[in-house]
Design a protein around this motif. Structure first.
Motif, short mmCIF file in Angstrom:
data_model
loop_
_atom_site.label_atom_id
_atom_site.label_comp_id
_atom_site.label_asym_id
_atom_site.label_seq_id
_atom_site.Cartn_x
_atom_site.Cartn_y
_atom_site.Cartn_z
N ASN A 57 18.88 15.31 53.76
CA ASN A 57 19.38 15.07 52.52
C ASN A 57 19.13 16.58 52.51
O ASN A 57 19.59 17.62 51.40
CB ASN A 57 19.67 14.76 51.56
CG ASN A 57 19.87 13.53 52.12
OD1 ASN A 57 21.46 13.27 53.32
ND2 ASN A 57 20.20 12.28 51.32
N TYR A 58 17.93 17.18 52.76
CA TYR A 58 17.18 18.22 52.99
C TYR A 58 18.76 19.73 52.56
O TYR A 58 18.70 20.76 51.99
CB TYR A 58 16.03 18.86 53.82
CG TYR A 58 16.19 20.09 53.86
CD1 TYR A 58 15.03 20.28 52.17
CD2 TYR A 58 15.93 21.12 54.15
CE1 TYR A 58 14.57 21.62 51.86
CE2 TYR A 58 15.40 22.86 54.04
CZ TYR A 58 14.89 22.41 52.65
OH TYR A 58 13.92 23.96 52.56
N ASN A 59 19.07 19.49 53.82
CA ASN A 59 20.05 20.88 54.01
C ASN A 59 21.38 20.76 53.40
O ASN A 59 21.85 21.83 53.31
CB ASN A 59 20.71 21.21 55.49
CG ASN A 59 20.23 21.45 56.66
OD1 ASN A 59 18.64 21.85 55.83
ND2 ASN A 59 19.70 20.56 58.14
N SER A 60 21.68 19.47 53.13
CA SER A 60 22.70 19.56 51.88
C SER A 60 22.34 19.42 50.69
O SER A 60 23.01 20.35 49.85
CB SER A 60 22.99 17.50 52.23
OG SER A 60 23.99 17.56 51.20
N SER A 61 20.82 19.06 50.78
CA SER A 61 20.59 19.71 48.66
C SER A 61 20.43 20.66 48.75
O SER A 61 20.85 21.61 48.00
CB SER A 61 19.30 18.98 48.73
OG SER A 61 19.37 17.89 48.70
N ILE A 62 20.17 21.60 50.01
CA ILE A 62 20.30 23.20 49.82
C ILE A 62 21.68 23.86 49.73
O ILE A 62 21.89 24.77 49.13
CB ILE A 62 19.25 23.65 51.14
CG1 ILE A 62 17.76 23.35 50.79
CG2 ILE A 62 19.31 25.35 51.40
CD1 ILE A 62 16.85 24.17 49.78
N CYS A 63 22.43 23.11 50.94
CA CYS A 63 22.97 23.64 50.48
C CYS A 63 24.34 23.51 49.43
O CYS A 63 25.13 24.40 48.71
CB CYS A 63 24.48 23.21 51.43
SG CYS A 63 25.94 23.86 52.01
N GLU A 64 24.44 22.57 48.59
CA GLU A 64 24.42 22.26 47.44
C GLU A 64 24.23 23.38 46.47
O GLU A 64 25.05 23.81 45.47
CB GLU A 64 24.65 21.15 46.87
CG GLU A 64 25.25 19.78 47.35
CD GLU A 64 25.19 18.72 47.27
OE1 GLU A 64 24.38 18.23 46.34
OE2 GLU A 64 25.80 17.45 48.25
#
Length: 117
Positions: A57-64
């Motif tokens: 979920n790293y990229n998703s968290s950064i994107c959010e």
């Protein structure tokens, strides 16, 4: 005449800016998710459990987080946003200078205590 007014109302709703920005963020997030699915990449075995959990979920968290930052900055005045950037840049450089200054002073005191024969 009414047709033109309806078209203008629809144009204002579609291109207000909020929908375009939100959709671009969602689009970036979906593209990144698709890349992750295509890769089917598993984290290395030597990673800790919490790293393995966060990795998916790293990229998703950064994107959010970047989307939140972008929406906050889009809703502020440009001068305030630039002022915040300048304030952060100055505070980082100032704190780096202070840390280096104390490190040099500490090194001077340590070397003054050591006698070379």
């Amino acid at each position: 005449m009414t047709l033109a007014m309806k078209r203008e109302a629809n144009d204002q709703n579609d291109y207000n800016g909020g929908n375009v920005d939100e959709n671009m963020i969602i689009l970036r997030k979906r593209i990144q998710e698709m890349k992750m699915i295509e890769k089917n990449y598993e984290p290395p075995a030597e990673w800790m459990d919490w790293e393995k959990k966060i990795y998916g979920n790293y990229n998703s968290s950064i994107c959010e987080a970047m989307g939140l930052l972008q929406s906050l900055l889009m809703n502020t005045r440009p001068s305030l946003a630039l002022g915040m950037v300048v304030l952060v840049a100055l505070s980082v450089s100032t704190s780096t200078f202070v840390v280096l200054f104390h490190l040099v002073e500490f090194t001077k005191r340590v070397l003054a205590g050591v006698h070379i024969c």
